[in-house]
Write a protein that holds these residues in place. Structure first.
Motif, mmCIF file in Angstrom:
data_model
loop_
_atom_site.group_PDB
_atom_site.id
_atom_site.type_symbol
_atom_site.label_atom_id
_atom_site.label_comp_id
_atom_site.label_asym_id
_atom_site.label_seq_id
_atom_site.Cartn_x
_atom_site.Cartn_y
_atom_site.Cartn_z
ATOM 1 N N TYR A 89 0.842 -1.209 0.000
ATOM 2 C CA TYR A 89 0.000 0.000 0.000
ATOM 3 C C TYR A 89 0.867 1.245 0.000
ATOM 4 O O TYR A 89 0.662 2.176 -0.797
ATOM 5 C CB TYR A 89 -0.920 -0.020 1.221
ATOM 6 N N GLU A 90 1.843 1.272 0.881
ATOM 7 C CA GLU A 90 2.685 2.464 1.023
ATOM 8 C C GLU A 90 3.649 2.630 -0.149
ATOM 9 O O GLU A 90 3.907 3.760 -0.585
ATOM 10 C CB GLU A 90 3.451 2.385 2.344
ATOM 11 N N THR A 91 4.175 1.516 -0.675
ATOM 12 C CA THR A 91 5.117 1.646 -1.789
ATOM 13 C C THR A 91 4.419 2.039 -3.087
ATOM 14 O O THR A 91 5.046 2.650 -3.959
ATOM 15 C CB THR A 91 5.934 0.357 -1.996
ATOM 16 N N LEU A 92 3.148 1.707 -3.243
ATOM 17 C CA LEU A 92 2.389 2.201 -4.405
ATOM 18 C C LEU A 92 2.342 3.727 -4.391
ATOM 19 O O LEU A 92 2.511 4.380 -5.424
ATOM 20 C CB LEU A 92 0.965 1.633 -4.399
ATOM 21 N N ILE A 93 2.119 4.284 -3.208
ATOM 22 C CA ILE A 93 2.077 5.740 -3.064
ATOM 23 C C ILE A 93 3.456 6.340 -3.350
ATOM 24 O O ILE A 93 3.574 7.361 -4.032
ATOM 25 C CB ILE A 93 1.596 6.122 -1.645
ATOM 26 N N LEU A 94 4.497 5.678 -2.845
ATOM 27 C CA LEU A 94 5.870 6.146 -3.080
ATOM 28 C C LEU A 94 6.238 6.052 -4.553
ATOM 29 O O LEU A 94 6.855 6.969 -5.109
ATOM 30 C CB LEU A 94 6.843 5.316 -2.237
ATOM 31 N N PHE A 95 5.882 4.958 -5.199
ATOM 32 C CA PHE A 95 6.155 4.718 -6.615
ATOM 33 C C PHE A 95 5.577 5.852 -7.466
ATOM 34 O O PHE A 95 6.269 6.458 -8.298
ATOM 35 C CB PHE A 95 5.534 3.368 -6.991
ATOM 36 N N ALA A 96 4.309 6.156 -7.257
ATOM 37 C CA ALA A 96 3.646 7.209 -8.022
ATOM 38 C C ALA A 96 4.308 8.567 -7.781
ATOM 39 O O ALA A 96 4.457 9.376 -8.709
ATOM 40 C CB ALA A 96 2.162 7.275 -7.653
ATOM 41 N N PHE A 97 4.721 8.811 -6.550
ATOM 42 C CA PHE A 97 5.375 10.078 -6.213
ATOM 43 C C PHE A 97 6.702 10.226 -6.941
ATOM 44 O O PHE A 97 6.981 11.266 -7.555
ATOM 45 C CB PHE A 97 5.596 10.153 -4.699
ATOM 46 N N PHE A 98 7.540 9.202 -6.884
ATOM 47 C CA PHE A 98 8.843 9.267 -7.549
ATOM 48 C C PHE A 98 8.690 9.449 -9.056
ATOM 49 O O PHE A 98 9.469 10.160 -9.680
ATOM 50 C CB PHE A 98 9.654 8.003 -7.252
ATOM 51 N N MET A 99 7.691 8.787 -9.637
ATOM 52 C CA MET A 99 7.500 8.910 -11.076
ATOM 53 C C MET A 99 7.125 10.344 -11.460
ATOM 54 O O MET A 99 7.620 10.885 -12.449
ATOM 55 C CB MET A 99 6.415 7.950 -11.558
ATOM 56 N N THR A 100 6.280 10.960 -10.661
ATOM 57 C CA THR A 100 5.875 12.337 -10.922
ATOM 58 C C THR A 100 7.055 13.288 -10.794
ATOM 59 O O THR A 100 7.269 14.157 -11.646
ATOM 60 C CB THR A 100 4.766 12.753 -9.934
ATOM 61 N N VAL A 101 7.816 13.134 -9.727
ATOM 62 C CA VAL A 101 8.986 13.994 -9.508
ATOM 63 C C VAL A 101 9.991 13.816 -10.639
ATOM 64 O O VAL A 101 10.550 14.796 -11.151
ATOM 65 C CB VAL A 101 9.632 13.696 -8.146
ATOM 66 N N LEU A 102 10.209 12.573 -11.043
ATOM 67 C CA LEU A 102 11.174 12.306 -12.111
ATOM 68 C C LEU A 102 10.719 12.933 -13.426
ATOM 69 O O LEU A 102 11.524 13.498 -14.167
ATOM 70 C CB LEU A 102 11.377 10.805 -12.288
ATOM 71 N N TYR A 103 9.419 12.841 -13.729
ATOM 72 C CA TYR A 103 8.917 13.494 -14.942
ATOM 73 C C TYR A 103 9.181 14.995 -14.899
ATOM 74 O O TYR A 103 9.653 15.590 -15.881
ATOM 75 C CB TYR A 103 7.417 13.246 -15.134
ATOM 76 N N LEU A 104 8.877 15.626 -13.763
ATOM 77 C CA LEU A 104 9.061 17.073 -13.643
ATOM 78 C C LEU A 104 10.538 17.455 -13.784
ATOM 79 O O LEU A 104 10.869 18.474 -14.397
ATOM 80 C CB LEU A 104 8.519 17.560 -12.296
ATOM 81 N N VAL A 105 11.418 16.623 -13.237
ATOM 82 C CA VAL A 105 12.862 16.883 -13.359
ATOM 83 C C VAL A 105 13.311 16.739 -14.810
ATOM 84 O O VAL A 105 14.052 17.582 -15.336
ATOM 85 C CB VAL A 105 13.664 15.935 -12.445
ATOM 86 N N THR A 106 12.864 15.665 -15.476
ATOM 87 C CA THR A 106 13.286 15.437 -16.856
ATOM 88 C C THR A 106 12.677 16.459 -17.812
ATOM 89 O O THR A 106 13.275 16.762 -18.849
ATOM 90 C CB THR A 106 12.905 14.027 -17.337
ATOM 91 N N TYR A 107 11.511 17.011 -17.460
ATOM 92 C CA TYR A 107 10.894 17.998 -18.351
ATOM 93 C C TYR A 107 11.797 19.215 -18.519
ATOM 94 O O TYR A 107 11.850 19.812 -19.608
ATOM 95 C CB TYR A 107 9.527 18.438 -17.842
ATOM 96 N N ARG A 108 12.487 19.602 -17.480
ATOM 97 C CA ARG A 108 13.361 20.776 -17.560
ATOM 98 C C ARG A 108 14.378 20.634 -18.684
ATOM 99 O O ARG A 108 14.784 21.624 -19.292
ATOM 100 C CB ARG A 108 14.098 20.979 -16.227
ATOM 101 N N ARG A 109 14.764 19.389 -18.978
ATOM 102 C CA ARG A 109 15.758 19.172 -20.025
ATOM 103 C C ARG A 109 15.139 18.755 -21.359
ATOM 104 O O ARG A 109 15.572 19.193 -22.418
ATOM 105 C CB ARG A 109 16.751 18.103 -19.572
#
Length: 270
Positions: free
Chosen positions: A63-83
């Protein structure tokens, strides 16, 4: 902030990102990015507040890692968008994040006591490394999915809007971006599995037990390793490479989520 509200926000973010790509309007692109940042902050608060309430690290069960997984994916997208400046990938990231959070409805949200085997310093490093790797491979799935759609069913529409040269350039860029994301995620996956093996030896007395989760983790590692190996070959580009990345994501999701439902495993808690 509830999980249901986050799901709705992610769906809105995904739809807005798709519209921003289709319309090519800067105001919509900026709006989707602002919304993405707001969601990431709210999502981070959900994780932090659960950790404070539980009095432990908030990623010790599925349950908790599903929430973490989605969070990391969102953050990573936002980071990669800058480039990389590809807002359409945000559309897929939003939909996948919403899907991951929706899966939590199949699980108990109750905060449970920490299992003895999880009382280890390895927990933080193993989980963080693995799920950042998962996030990179998931964004790669988004890039591959965009490639497949824009090179097939939406190719005519895209060519009419942007011209043949720009369309080809975008597809080449997406193909390259998928490769770059997998090339970034694979070492993290490898390191995460290695950390898990060391932890297993400390907890269970063996580095590798060929338990279902470990076996499928190896299969996932082998699939992405094969992708990178085949990438050396010039013909392994375009649809073949994107299809392989798509397959890799399905294997990854089965390893992470499906194994827990289909097999008895030492890793049943995760």
């Amino acid at each position: 902030m509830t999980i249901g509200m986050l799901i709705l926000l992610y769906l809105l973010f995904g739809i807005l990102s798709f519209i921003a790509f289709a319309s090519e309007r800067k105001i919509l692109t900026r709006s989707s990015l602002v919304l993405g940042v707001i969601i990431a902050v709210l999502h981070g608060w959900v994780i932090l507040s659960r950790g404070l309430h539980a009095g432990r690290l908030p990623f010790t069960n599925t349950y908790e890692t599903l929430i973490l997984f989605a969070f990391f994916m969102t953050v990573l997208y936002l980071v990669t968008y800058r480039r990389y400046q590809l807002v359409i990938i945000g559309g897929f990231s939003g939909l996948v994040a919403a899907f991951l959070l929706a899966l939590t409805s199949l699980l108990s949200p109750e905060i449970e006591p920490l299992l003895p085997s999880l009382k280890s310093n390895f927990l933080l490093f193993h989980v963080i490394v693995i799920f950042i790797g998962y996030a990179a491979l998931s964004v790669a799935f988004g890039s591959a999915a965009v490639f497949l759609i824009l090179s097939t069913v939406a190719n005519k529409w895209l060519t009419q809007r942007r011209g043949e040269e720009k369309t080809k350039a975008l597809l080449v860029y997406l193909d390259w971006l998928t490769y770059r994301l997998i090339a970034a995620g694979f070492p993290l996956l490898t390191f995460g599995i290695a950390l898990g093996s060391i932890w297993a030896n400390a907890a269970w007395g063996r580095y590798w037990n060929w338990d279902p989760k470990e076996t499928w983790a190896f299969i996932t590692w082998a699939v992405y390793g094969a992708y990178l190996h085949l990438r050396i070959s010039e013909p392994f580009r375009g649809k073949a490479a994107a299809g392989f990345a798509f397959l890799g994501f399905l294997v990854l999701m089965f390893t992470y989520f499906g194994v827990n439902f289909w097999f008895s495993s030492l890793h049943a808690y995760a």
